[in-house]
Design a protein around this motif. Structure first.
Motif, PDB file in Angstrom:
ATOM      1  N   LEU A 238     -32.515  29.655 -24.522  1.00  0.00           N
ATOM      2  CA  LEU A 238     -32.465  30.233 -25.860  1.00  0.00           C
ATOM      3  C   LEU A 238     -33.159  31.587 -25.871  1.00  0.00           C
ATOM      4  N   GLY A 239     -32.612  32.495 -26.647  1.00  0.00           N
ATOM      5  CA  GLY A 239     -33.187  33.824 -26.772  1.00  0.00           C
ATOM      6  C   GLY A 239     -32.089  34.870 -26.815  1.00  0.00           C
ATOM      7  N   PRO A 240     -32.425  36.086 -27.235  1.00  0.00           N
ATOM      8  CA  PRO A 240     -31.419  37.144 -27.324  1.00  0.00           C
ATOM      9  C   PRO A 240     -30.909  37.572 -25.955  1.00  0.00           C
ATOM     10  N   GLY A 241     -29.599  37.685 -25.839  1.00  0.00           N
ATOM     11  CA  GLY A 241     -28.974  38.191 -24.627  1.00  0.00           C
ATOM     12  C   GLY A 241     -28.273  39.498 -24.943  1.00  0.00           C
ATOM     13  N   GLN A 242     -26.936  39.473 -24.972  1.00  0.00           N
ATOM     14  CA  GLN A 242     -26.181  40.657 -25.363  1.00  0.00           C
ATOM     15  C   GLN A 242     -26.108  40.722 -26.890  1.00  0.00           C
ATOM     16  N   TYR A 243     -26.359  41.901 -27.422  1.00  0.00           N
ATOM     17  CA  TYR A 243     -26.407  42.058 -28.876  1.00  0.00           C
ATOM     18  C   TYR A 243     -25.081  41.674 -29.526  1.00  0.00           C
ATOM     19  N   ARG A 244     -23.975  41.988 -28.871  1.00  0.00           N
ATOM     20  CA  ARG A 244     -22.671  41.675 -29.471  1.00  0.00           C
ATOM     21  C   ARG A 244     -22.490  40.170 -29.640  1.00  0.00           C
ATOM     22  N   PHE A 245     -23.038  39.385 -28.711  1.00  0.00           N
ATOM     23  CA  PHE A 245     -22.925  37.936 -28.846  1.00  0.00           C
ATOM     24  C   PHE A 245     -23.936  37.389 -29.845  1.00  0.00           C
ATOM     25  N   THR A 246     -25.089  38.018 -29.954  1.00  0.00           N
ATOM     26  CA  THR A 246     -26.038  37.605 -30.990  1.00  0.00           C
ATOM     27  C   THR A 246     -25.377  37.680 -32.360  1.00  0.00           C
ATOM     28  N   GLY A 247     -24.620  38.756 -32.596  1.00  0.00           N
ATOM     29  CA  GLY A 247     -23.906  38.881 -33.861  1.00  0.00           C
ATOM     30  C   GLY A 247     -22.888  37.773 -34.061  1.00  0.00           C
ATOM     31  N   LYS A 248     -22.188  37.407 -32.992  1.00  0.00           N
ATOM     32  CA  LYS A 248     -21.217  36.315 -33.088  1.00  0.00           C
ATOM     33  C   LYS A 248     -21.922  34.994 -33.387  1.00  0.00           C
ATOM     34  N   TYR A 249     -23.044  34.746 -32.712  1.00  0.00           N
ATOM     35  CA  TYR A 249     -23.770  33.494 -32.928  1.00  0.00           C
ATOM     36  C   TYR A 249     -24.279  33.392 -34.365  1.00  0.00           C
ATOM     37  N   GLN A 250     -24.603  34.532 -34.954  1.00  0.00           N
ATOM     38  CA  GLN A 250     -25.122  34.543 -36.315  1.00  0.00           C
ATOM     39  C   GLN A 250     -24.030  34.314 -37.358  1.00  0.00           C
ATOM     40  N   HIS A 251     -22.818  34.792 -37.079  1.00  0.00           N
ATOM     41  CA  HIS A 251     -21.813  34.860 -38.137  1.00  0.00           C
ATOM     42  C   HIS A 251     -20.547  34.040 -37.896  1.00  0.00           C
ATOM     43  N   PHE A 252     -20.322  33.549 -36.675  1.00  0.00           N
ATOM     44  CA  PHE A 252     -19.092  32.818 -36.385  1.00  0.00           C
ATOM     45  C   PHE A 252     -19.374  31.320 -36.366  1.00  0.00           C
ATOM     46  N   GLU A 253     -18.596  30.563 -37.105  1.00  0.00           N
ATOM     47  CA  GLU A 253     -18.811  29.120 -37.202  1.00  0.00           C
ATOM     48  C   GLU A 253     -18.588  28.398 -35.876  1.00  0.00           C
ATOM     49  N   CYS A 254     -17.840  28.992 -34.975  1.00  0.00           N
ATOM     50  CA  CYS A 254     -17.527  28.313 -33.714  1.00  0.00           C
ATOM     51  C   CYS A 254     -18.664  28.393 -32.701  1.00  0.00           C
ATOM     52  N   TYR A 255     -19.769  29.077 -33.045  1.00  0.00           N
ATOM     53  CA  TYR A 255     -20.896  29.205 -32.124  1.00  0.00           C
ATOM     54  C   TYR A 255     -22.167  28.625 -32.722  1.00  0.00           C
ATOM     55  N   LEU A 256     -23.067  28.208 -31.842  1.00  0.00           N
ATOM     56  CA  LEU A 256     -24.401  27.784 -32.236  1.00  0.00           C
ATOM     57  C   LEU A 256     -25.364  28.965 -32.094  1.00  0.00           C
TER      58      LEU A 256
END
Length: 306
Positions: A238-256
């Motif tokens: 757990l923790g920040p990796g690529q910023y573009r995926f952090t945004g997906k994890y925050q806003h896309f229902e298909c990700y945790l």
């Protein structure tokens, strides 16, 4: 996700892929990694009519297809910023750097990050100066900035060169821009990896190095998750990796929320354990096993003071 190659010639590769929803995708990929054909039943052909989840699942299939073709053929179809094997090689090379090598390659990034804590009474910055002023058109709090640096490996898997500090920031809501501070030439090719960090109050280069190494470990997790795959056990972190995926994890229902160090995701944990700039004997004197304070709370003085 699973796939099978159904055809290959001088122009590229054709494959059939089954996604995590058991939909069958038919894709064609040329030798440069460009998708030249993608057909799937169950997801609308018109992107404007797809749900957010369908759009991301469509993209996952394309990422996995490029990865699969790169593993199974001689074609180099996987983008540099989604290559988990290469990222691991960079991570190992970065972890092996001496303090002098760290200072030469990442000294400016270290100083830029630490400079955000100049007014924090709990952080001994040692009077460090900020190498690069923050852009005048940046909006938001001072710490709302992403620092990046690209890394290049030689044929032996050692770090050959690095870019200058890259500053990514918002100029308006939903609008980001980037400023590069390249003071020396870099190889004329794609980098092998890029660290992406938020400002952190590390006052010693060794734990700062570990901060960068852990970021790459999280990025490797992102590579697998972004292809619709479960990462290998060592990358279930757990923790920040690529910023573009952090945004997906925050806003896309298909990700945790993999970016969140406190997220409760079965099988995943926050495993950042920086090297402390003190001896084992000194460490023993700082830690009280019976204390109700967290280990981090007991040790942060050693991390953030000289």
């Amino acid at each position: 996700m699973n796939a099978n190659i159904i055809g290959q010639d001088d122009t590229g590769v054709g494959l059939v892929l089954s996604d995590n929803e058991n939909r069958e995708h038919e894709l064609g990929i040329d030798g440069e990694g460009d998708i030249i054909h993608h057909q799937v039943d169950g997801i609308p052909n018109d992107p404007s009519t797809r749900t957010q989840t369908e759009k991301e699942q469509f993209s996952q299939a394309r990422r996995y297809a490029k990865y699969y073709v790169a593993q199974e053929t001689e074609y180099d179809t996987i983008p540099w910023n989604l290559n988990p094997k290469r990222f691991e090689t960079v991570r190992e090379a970065l972890a092996d750097l001496t303090v002098d090598e760290l200072d030469d390659s990442f000294g400016d990034l270290f100083a830029q990050s630490l400079s955000h804590y100049a007014d924090d009474p709990d952080v001994d910055t040692g009077g460090i100066e900020r190498p690069y002023e923050l852009p005048a058109d940046k909006i938001g709090p001072e710490g709302a900035v992403l620092y990046e640096q690209e890394l290049y490996l030689d044929d032996e898997g050692a770090i050959e060169g690095v870019s200058g500090v890259i500053v990514e920031y918002y100029v308006a809501k939903g609008e980001r821009t980037t400023v590069r501070h390249d003071e020396a030439p870099v190889p004329d090719r794609d980098p092998d990896a890029r660290v992406e960090i938020s400002p952190a109050p590390f006052v010693d280069l060794k734990p700062f190095r570990d901060y960068l190494v852990y970021n790459l470990r999280c990025q490797i997790r992102d590579c697998y998750v972004g292809m619709g795959l479960e990462p290998p056990a060592e990358y279930k972190v757990l923790g920040p990796g690529q910023y573009r995926f952090t945004g997906k994890y925050q806003h896309f229902e298909c990700y945790l929320a993999y970016f969140d160090v406190d997220a409760d995701i079965p099988g995943y944990s926050h495993e950042f354990a920086p090297e402390l700039p003190i001896s084992d004997a000194e460490l023993g004197g700082l830690v009280d096993p019976g204390s109700e304070r967290s280990l981090y709370s007991q040790l942060k003085g050693a991390l953030f003071s000289r």
